[in-house]
Design an enzyme around this catalytic site. Structure first.
Site, PDB file in Angstrom:
ATOM      1  CG  HIS A   1     -38.098 -36.313   1.596  1.00  0.00           C
ATOM      2  ND1 HIS A   1     -38.272 -35.210   2.376  1.00  0.00           N
ATOM      3  CD2 HIS A   1     -38.524 -35.954   0.356  1.00  0.00           C
ATOM      4  CE1 HIS A   1     -38.794 -34.221   1.657  1.00  0.00           C
ATOM      5  NE2 HIS A   1     -38.949 -34.648   0.422  1.00  0.00           N
TER       6      HIS A   1
ATOM      7  CG  ASP B   1     -41.807 -36.032  -1.771  1.00  0.00           C
ATOM      8  OD1 ASP B   1     -41.427 -37.172  -1.392  1.00  0.00           O
ATOM      9  OD2 ASP B   1     -41.874 -35.063  -1.011  1.00  0.00           O
ATOM     10  CD  GLU B   2     -40.015 -31.627  -1.562  1.00  0.00           C
ATOM     11  OE1 GLU B   2     -40.464 -30.467  -1.596  1.00  0.00           O
ATOM     12  OE2 GLU B   2     -39.718 -32.209  -0.506  1.00  0.00           O
ATOM     13  CB  VAL B   3     -35.862 -37.380  -6.550  1.00  0.00           C
ATOM     14  CG1 VAL B   3     -34.541 -38.141  -6.682  1.00  0.00           C
ATOM     15  CG2 VAL B   3     -36.975 -38.301  -6.058  1.00  0.00           C
TER      16      VAL B   3
END
Lengths: 525, 525
Positions: free
Chosen positions: A261, A321-323
């Site tokens: 992100h 999150d969401e790496v």
């Protein structure tokens, strides 16, 4: 005929409360009203306290306005001094406030309990700390006051004993997918306070933009923001938001989500992000922060040191999150480095490595931190004090797992306000029960609350308020009120009234959520 | 370097149009621009016409404001008389308008064609009727004008030859599920005009409320409206809306939907609605207007006679959808009456009976009418001039059927704006092609247009504008522009620009629909 029901069991009190004209949202833990109606002349009414608290006295001023909105438009009362008392059982001229502690730290352990007593003999409010006075005397009291046709106001004799079920009642606001104007944020924070939220989780930056106006990394703002002049939050803006929140009893927790992100951060820092590969060649895409370069940890330290000076809360949200682990895996330099460092090809160990260095930086600054569930799901080693933010589907099992591992946790999974469905979808938020897994009391105690989330892919100044309110009021009552206050049938007329009588009349552009109908005074009428 | 592309084939012209700074929505039939930029000093700019048309001259005034909004807030220009001309290829001081016909009737046959020519030698607009001048000179021209940093404005040399693909481009607005304030309706009508809509379909009453302020049936308003003082449209309000629409080139077609959708009408008229039965007993519910009582036709005649005096359009929408035939069937009086009248137990014949009497009343008043598709689906006999409003799923087959029966038709099925989906759902509206059945040219010619519909179960003053706009712009371009202007990829940046540069800057609270991003000037900034 006067009926008194002091201290009956909760379920009875709720039923008794219904006939009263007022609406209180979220439902207090215990509330009883009698049929005795007291008249209030707003011109002669005072809030009184021996406390010198500036927070309290500023709240007095605000609530003098919003407690006494006469019928008609959202305007301040313009009552003449001479008036006729309408038929009533008495009148009320003041509310006395006793705040027992002068402690004014606003943190996870702030005490919001209060007792409010309104009788013909007078009205008093007792609170341990000023935060309970804000919630209780001011918000609950103001919701109990009803305008009348004569221009006077009235309130039923009432006793409220109240405290929050959860101590962390937050809302994530994303200012990166779209920028939100300060004025809109203020209005939104007002609405949060009316709903007894107490944490403004500021998801300030993300892939799409970096509106955080950094003085130590000005090039990141310059190239990462939509526009570094008009679409940024300056240090002064942040201070204003923190102060605005504090005076309303809300903490501000900023989120700087890494290593994913961060796409727009890379525009000014060529080596900050990992270059993703397809086969043997870079494919032009960038992934998470590149964990193999020491200067990237220096970058994070520089950024977080400034953040720590600007934001005052003990907590920071560090994301995680969401790496895109596949991008890391695809990069030959990263793979070689992992082998050198003895991490082999276990990409989770690399994530652990990044997180442990990042969390170390935050700890050294004196921060406690919140992270998205992915970090602990991937078995990254974190401090025991870490708060885990559960956001994925299947949350009951995840809450079970996380609390079994002794982590403090907050729930967001079921309170994504951006995901919009036709119809009265506030019921979804209202019905989401955090304790919906078979846990021990100790596990339940580790769940300190939850957060509504308004991600702003399709939200900006034009529709933030109407998109969020009163849908987020569903979450608000779930987090404040007793677990058994969960009847959609009972809540439906109440949320309608709360929207019309409280939110709309205070100028909050809250949309209709209970189907066809009307407000006595519509927005803007 | 000056490039001219006059009158190239459409697809090329569209590509050429893109590099221009301006956005025109809906896309004109033919538009070409050159790289020549003309400067405009708004203080010295005039609209000129030999026409004395009040519609034209009032439009001049409006468009002087909205064509020249300087950078920054949505305010009127405050240019000083002295100014520096920025580098440009010339300047433009006026737009000459030639309207060839003085005919100002606004109806289905009004001509909206126009030709707009902007060159260094001057700017002219040719239109057959004043309606084309509104669409062309004023709306298109104003969209072509760009503000500059100097406080001046500019426009590229441009030629536009334009006409609508469909002559009926409407929007249904439901003021019965929730009441909508006059100011909100005005704003909404403005936005419709900016999108070149030309029919305001006013679904004014329904089951839930009757905000039509009737003088001949005052008891119906008194008991049928949410509040007969605050939640009604008076005769004067209706006149104002009609005038407001007319000056913007929009017709107003009211809908009085019967025999279903009339629940609240029955509160003041005990015999108006059919009592539904379960077995041998009335079950307390009411159904459609009771077709067996002659006084109910008198009631409709009284109502429609008044409606006819207040609304000026040749057309009325008479509804006819979702008739609860089972309630009629359940009622023994209705059944007996059917046998007496020789209708046997064929409930469709009863519907036919009601409709033919109702349509007869409307015809006698001089009305042409639109009805929902259900009426012809059920084989009710209607006048050949009837316009069938297709609204159900499976619309291509229905359009095929209806046009084979030689009915003129308008499509609404795929343009229900109340049905909301997460994300860029304007694409659904944009992609809906009325000619998506294998029909003859004669059949296609019978499709005169379509309508967006905003049903207001979950919409009121708080969210009408942001819910509808710019999603309804998808429908607007489909109905105005050429059939092959249908690329989502090309439309995406244009609808973003149209929202930011036209709608937002003119004060229309249009929500973001193209994902993360920003407007140079956000709403309220």
């Amino acid at each position: 005929m006067k009926t008194i029901h002091w201290f009956k069991p909760l379920i009875l009190l709720i039923l008794v409360a219904y006939p009263a004209m007022c609406v209180v949202w979220p439902m207090p833990q215990m509330m009883s009203t009698t049929s005795t109606v007291l008249t209030i002349n707003s011109k002669k009414f005072t809030f009184q306290s021996s406390s010198k608290s500036d927070i309290l006295h500023q709240a007095f001023e605000r609530y003098m306005n919003i407690s006494f909105i006469p019928l008609g438009k959202q305007i301040q009362p313009q009552l003449s001094e001479s008036f006729n008392v309408t038929a009533s059982s008495g009148s009320l001229t003041s509310l006395k406030v006793n705040v027992h502690s002068s402690k004014e730290e606003l943190n996870l352990d702030s005490v919001e309990n209060y007792t409010l007593t309104v009788t013909a003999k007078g009205a008093t409010l007792d609170a341990d700390e000023v935060w309970g006075a804000l919630r209780g005397r001011l918000e609950t009291f103001s919701q109990l006051v009803e305008p009348t046709e004569s221009g006077m106001f009235q309130i039923n004799e009432t006793k409220v004993i109240d405290f929050p079920r959860f101590k962390h009642r937050g809302m994530l606001v994303d200012t990166a997918r779209h920028f939100l104007d300060m004025e809109v944020l203020y209005e939104h924070i007002d609405a949060m306070a009316y709903n007894k939220y107490n944490v403004f989780h500021w998801h300030i930056v993300d892939d799409e933009s970096f509106p955080y106006d950094s003085k130590v990394l000005p090039e990141v703002t310059a190239k990462g923001s939509f526009n570094p002049k008009t679409h940024v939050y300056t240090a002064d803006d942040i201070t204003k938001i923190i102060k605005y929140c504090r005076y309303r009893g809300l903490r501000v927790i900023p989120e700087f989500d890494t290593p994913g992100h961060t796409r727009c951060w890379g525009r000014s820092k060529p080596n900050l992000l990992t270059k993703c590969y397809t086969g043997f060649l870079p494919n032009g895409k960038t992934g998470p922060i590149n964990p193999i370069f020491p200067e990237n940890y220096e970058f994070m330290k520089t950024l977080l040191s400034e953040v720590h000076k600007r934001f005052t809360d003990k907590y920071i949200h560090l994301g995680g999150d969401e790496v895109l682990l596949n991008c890391w895996k695809s990069n030959p330099d990263v793979r070689n480095w992992m082998v050198e460092k003895g991490l082999g090809n276990n990409i989770s160990l690399l994530e652990s490595y990044y997180e442990s260095r990042l969390l170390g930086i935050a700890s050294n600054l004196g921060y406690d931190y919140i992270i998205w569930q992915s970090v602990v799901d991937n078995n990254v080693k974190v401090m025991p004090s870490t708060v885990v933010n559960v956001y994925k589907g299947g949350f009951p099992a995840e809450l079970d797992r996380v609390t079994k591992r002794n982590f403090t946790t907050i729930l967001s999974s079921c309170w994504y306000l951006d995901i919009y469905a036709y119809g009265p979808d506030w019921k979804r938020y209202y019905s989401c029960e955090p304790f919906s897994f078979n846990g021990t009391q100790k596990q339940y105690d580790l769940i300190i609350g939850g957060e509504s989330c308004i991600w702003t892919e399709y939200v900006d100044d034009t529709n933030l308020i109407s998109r969020v309110w009163p849908r987020a009021s569903g979450t608000a009552e779930r987090l404040w009120s007793a677990k058994n206050v969960n009847s959609i049938a009972l809540a439906t007329p109440r949320i309608h009234d709360f929207r019309c009588k409280i939110l709309i009349r205070r100028g909050i552009r809250a949309e209709p959520v209970t189907g066809p109908g009307f407000c006595e005074y519509e927005f803007g009428m």
